[in-house]
Scaffold this active site. Sequence first.
Site, PDB file in Angstrom:
ATOM      1  N   ASP A   1      -7.377 -12.864   7.189  1.00  0.00           N
ATOM      2  CA  ASP A   1      -7.916 -12.111   6.042  1.00  0.00           C
ATOM      3  C   ASP A   1      -7.638 -12.898   4.761  1.00  0.00           C
ATOM      4  O   ASP A   1      -8.497 -13.646   4.286  1.00  0.00           O
ATOM      5  CB  ASP A   1      -7.273 -10.712   6.017  1.00  0.00           C
ATOM      6  CG  ASP A   1      -7.572  -9.935   4.744  1.00  0.00           C
ATOM      7  OD1 ASP A   1      -8.512 -10.304   4.019  1.00  0.00           O
ATOM      8  OD2 ASP A   1      -6.868  -8.932   4.463  1.00  0.00           O
TER       9      ASP A   1
ATOM     10  N   HIS B   1       0.800  -1.226   0.000  1.00  0.00           N
ATOM     11  CA  HIS B   1       0.000   0.000   0.000  1.00  0.00           C
ATOM     12  C   HIS B   1       0.834   1.277   0.000  1.00  0.00           C
ATOM     13  O   HIS B   1       0.297   2.373   0.073  1.00  0.00           O
ATOM     14  CB  HIS B   1      -0.937   0.035   1.210  1.00  0.00           C
ATOM     15  CG  HIS B   1      -1.976  -1.038   1.165  1.00  0.00           C
ATOM     16  ND1 HIS B   1      -2.727  -1.390   2.250  1.00  0.00           N
ATOM     17  CD2 HIS B   1      -2.385  -1.844   0.154  1.00  0.00           C
ATOM     18  CE1 HIS B   1      -3.563  -2.365   1.925  1.00  0.00           C
ATOM     19  NE2 HIS B   1      -3.367  -2.664   0.663  1.00  0.00           N
TER      20      HIS B   1
ATOM     21  N   GLN C   1       2.102  -4.145   6.544  1.00  0.00           N
ATOM     22  CA  GLN C   1       1.230  -3.328   5.701  1.00  0.00           C
ATOM     23  C   GLN C   1       0.444  -2.257   6.464  1.00  0.00           C
ATOM     24  O   GLN C   1       0.290  -1.146   5.986  1.00  0.00           O
ATOM     25  CB  GLN C   1       0.257  -4.262   4.966  1.00  0.00           C
ATOM     26  CG  GLN C   1      -0.719  -3.606   4.031  1.00  0.00           C
ATOM     27  CD  GLN C   1      -1.631  -4.641   3.364  1.00  0.00           C
ATOM     28  OE1 GLN C   1      -1.256  -5.260   2.384  1.00  0.00           O
ATOM     29  NE2 GLN C   1      -2.821  -4.833   3.917  1.00  0.00           N
ATOM     30  N   GLU C   2      -0.083  -2.620   7.652  1.00  0.00           N
ATOM     31  CA  GLU C   2      -0.996  -1.695   8.340  1.00  0.00           C
ATOM     32  C   GLU C   2      -0.727  -1.601   9.837  1.00  0.00           C
ATOM     33  O   GLU C   2      -0.585  -2.615  10.519  1.00  0.00           O
ATOM     34  CB  GLU C   2      -2.454  -2.148   8.131  1.00  0.00           C
ATOM     35  CG  GLU C   2      -2.823  -2.239   6.662  1.00  0.00           C
ATOM     36  CD  GLU C   2      -4.231  -2.762   6.416  1.00  0.00           C
ATOM     37  OE1 GLU C   2      -5.051  -2.797   7.355  1.00  0.00           O
ATOM     38  OE2 GLU C   2      -4.510  -3.147   5.270  1.00  0.00           O
TER      39      GLU C   2
ATOM     40  N   HIS D   1     -12.938  -2.302   4.514  1.00  0.00           N
ATOM     41  CA  HIS D   1     -12.822  -1.700   3.177  1.00  0.00           C
ATOM     42  C   HIS D   1     -11.771  -2.467   2.370  1.00  0.00           C
ATOM     43  O   HIS D   1     -11.187  -3.429   2.872  1.00  0.00           O
ATOM     44  CB  HIS D   1     -12.387  -0.236   3.333  1.00  0.00           C
ATOM     45  CG  HIS D   1     -10.996  -0.098   3.883  1.00  0.00           C
ATOM     46  ND1 HIS D   1     -10.198   0.990   3.675  1.00  0.00           N
ATOM     47  CD2 HIS D   1     -10.245  -0.958   4.639  1.00  0.00           C
ATOM     48  CE1 HIS D   1      -9.036   0.820   4.257  1.00  0.00           C
ATOM     49  NE2 HIS D   1      -9.038  -0.348   4.844  1.00  0.00           N
ATOM     50  N   ARG D   2     -11.482  -2.026   1.130  1.00  0.00           N
ATOM     51  CA  ARG D   2     -10.311  -2.490   0.375  1.00  0.00           C
ATOM     52  C   ARG D   2      -9.368  -1.300   0.178  1.00  0.00           C
ATOM     53  O   ARG D   2      -9.773  -0.143   0.336  1.00  0.00           O
ATOM     54  CB  ARG D   2     -10.715  -3.038  -1.005  1.00  0.00           C
ATOM     55  CG  ARG D   2     -11.626  -4.248  -0.995  1.00  0.00           C
ATOM     56  CD  ARG D   2     -11.182  -5.383  -0.119  1.00  0.00           C
ATOM     57  NE  ARG D   2      -9.885  -5.971  -0.440  1.00  0.00           N
ATOM     58  CZ  ARG D   2      -9.680  -7.179  -0.955  1.00  0.00           C
ATOM     59  NH1 ARG D   2     -10.720  -7.935  -1.268  1.00  0.00           N
ATOM     60  NH2 ARG D   2      -8.463  -7.654  -1.152  1.00  0.00           N
ATOM     61  N   SER D   3      -8.143  -1.582  -0.222  1.00  0.00           N
ATOM     62  CA  SER D   3      -7.200  -0.474  -0.424  1.00  0.00           C
ATOM     63  C   SER D   3      -7.610   0.392  -1.615  1.00  0.00           C
ATOM     64  O   SER D   3      -7.321   1.584  -1.651  1.00  0.00           O
ATOM     65  CB  SER D   3      -5.779  -0.996  -0.572  1.00  0.00           C
ATOM     66  OG  SER D   3      -5.711  -2.015  -1.542  1.00  0.00           O
TER      67      SER D   3
ATOM     68  N   ASP E   1      -1.893  -5.238  10.802  1.00  0.00           N
ATOM     69  CA  ASP E   1      -2.101  -6.171   9.693  1.00  0.00           C
ATOM     70  C   ASP E   1      -0.786  -6.269   8.918  1.00  0.00           C
ATOM     71  O   ASP E   1      -0.558  -5.507   7.978  1.00  0.00           O
ATOM     72  CB  ASP E   1      -3.232  -5.710   8.763  1.00  0.00           C
ATOM     73  CG  ASP E   1      -3.416  -6.660   7.581  1.00  0.00           C
ATOM     74  OD1 ASP E   1      -2.763  -7.721   7.559  1.00  0.00           O
ATOM     75  OD2 ASP E   1      -4.215  -6.337   6.672  1.00  0.00           O
TER      76      ASP E   1
ATOM     77  N   LYS F   1     -12.643  -1.560   9.862  1.00  0.00           N
ATOM     78  CA  LYS F   1     -11.478  -0.780   9.439  1.00  0.00           C
ATOM     79  C   LYS F   1     -11.763  -0.166   8.084  1.00  0.00           C
ATOM     80  O   LYS F   1     -12.285  -0.824   7.181  1.00  0.00           O
ATOM     81  CB  LYS F   1     -10.191  -1.623   9.440  1.00  0.00           C
ATOM     82  CG  LYS F   1     -10.060  -2.696   8.389  1.00  0.00           C
ATOM     83  CD  LYS F   1      -8.618  -3.259   8.371  1.00  0.00           C
ATOM     84  CE  LYS F   1      -8.381  -4.207   7.213  1.00  0.00           C
ATOM     85  NZ  LYS F   1      -6.997  -4.720   7.144  1.00  0.00           N
TER      86      LYS F   1
HETATM   87  P1  PGA Z   1      -6.245  -4.966   0.185  1.00  0.00           P
HETATM   88  O1  PGA Z   1      -5.664  -4.821   1.663  1.00  0.00           O
HETATM   89  O2  PGA Z   1      -7.555  -4.293   0.117  1.00  0.00           O
HETATM   90  O3  PGA Z   1      -5.174  -4.319  -0.646  1.00  0.00           O
HETATM   91  O4  PGA Z   1      -6.337  -6.449  -0.076  1.00  0.00           O
HETATM   92  C1  PGA Z   1      -6.450  -4.768   2.809  1.00  0.00           C
HETATM   93  C2  PGA Z   1      -6.049  -5.809   3.806  1.00  0.00           C
HETATM   94  O5  PGA Z   1      -5.089  -6.584   3.595  1.00  0.00           O
HETATM   95  O6  PGA Z   1      -6.684  -5.922   4.842  1.00  0.00           O
HETATM   96 ZN    ZN Z   2      -5.458  -7.704   5.555  1.00  0.00          ZN
END
Ligand code: PGA
Ligand code: ZN
Length: 426
Positions: free
Chosen positions: A312, A155, A163-164, A365-367, A243, A388
């Site tokens: 996920d 992201h 990632q998060e 949500h999605r990215s 995440d 989230k």
């Molecule tokens: P994505 O990421 O929407 O790019 O799949 C969100 C997540 O991993 O929770």
């Molecule tokens: Zn995720």
Amino acid sequence: KIDRLHAAEILDSRARPTLAVTLTTADGIRVRAGVPSGASTGTREAVELRDGDRTRYGGQGVRSAVAHVNGEIAGAVTGRTFASAADLDRALIELDGTGTKSRLGANAVVGVSLAAWRAEAAVAGLPLWQYIARAAGTRPTLPVPHFNVVNGGAHAANSLDFQEFMLAPLGAPDLPEAVRAGAEVYARLKSRLATEGYTTGLGDEGGFAPALDDPENVLRFLVDAITDAGYTPGRDGVAIALDPAASEFREPDGRYRVAGEALTSDRLIDRYEEITERFPVWSIEDGLAEDDWDGWVRLTARLGDRIQIMGDDIFVTNPVIISEAVGRKVANSALIKVNQIGTVTETLDAMRVCRDAGYTQMVSHRSGETEDSFIADLAVGSGCGQIKSGAPARGERIAKYNRLIEIADENPELPFGLPWLDARTA
Ligand code: PGA
Ligand code: ZN
């Protein structure tokens, strides 16, 4: 009764094409839905249809999915009366005929499903969240927002592997105060990063994307920012959720590359344990890769009685996969994304499997997003207690938080938060 169904190719928050679906009922109700799209996707997700025509949007166009809505799907549902949105979902699943929505495209199917649920709610004269709660047999609850304030992995262009990094105001008394906490800490975090010479440019989900490598360094910034803003770091105030999206940094030899170090599953689990001892991390999503099921069993056994261990990419909102995970004691929680499975009905099925097994759920949500706020209503209606939707910044993220504030404002009687938190992770 459906009078007209129409899709168009629009843009998502990453300037990539996606679908907007408009549905008109015989009584003149007209609704619209926008389709989200992920970047760090699970391999078992429902299949998004992309045109692959390199002369348009680098092959990312969705004209074929749009054509499926305007042609085959509209042909099959227009003029027909459905007793419920769930009935229409079942017709869509049957029409597609594949387990993965790969023929018509999950992006086509999910757009129609979201529009249908919104239309049915309007026909029933109910707010969407209430219609969902009635269909699912759940107790509506305002969710604790999880604000993704530092972005890495797929992201952001920095070298951060996780990632998060999310702020979870678990101790907030109500939804507006939780939003305020998220926004105030976000502002403090920005000043701290700037003061220490880091860029405050944003990643795909509105979080900062500083050139920090070690997750522990990011966590230190978060704890300081929480304190700066006058909150208590931890479950009584503002906790942290991670995440890592570990499938994205797993090497072909099965090891995980974190800040330049190659770690086995067990060493990475050690690292998580240490992190939870040093920092107020209350939840870890995708701590291991989607095909590392044995690692997940050990991760759950080691940390599952203390924190939320959420799947996920490994679960992809699929009721069958979640049932298998329950049997094998993998995780204690599932992330919920409508477009991973393709219809709202199957999403509610996945959430029911979780509830029956005592697994918690978080709507997500999605990215890649649009201004559509369906997931805010889904989170409230399903009563799962957490959501989230990225940072408290960028319009497509804020649309969801602002919808939650609107629901909270109009319905002061709705409970807020995670009633089961103490029982699960005392
Ligand atoms: P994505 O990421 O929407 O790019 O799949 C969100 C997540 O991993 O929770
Ligand atoms: Zn995720």
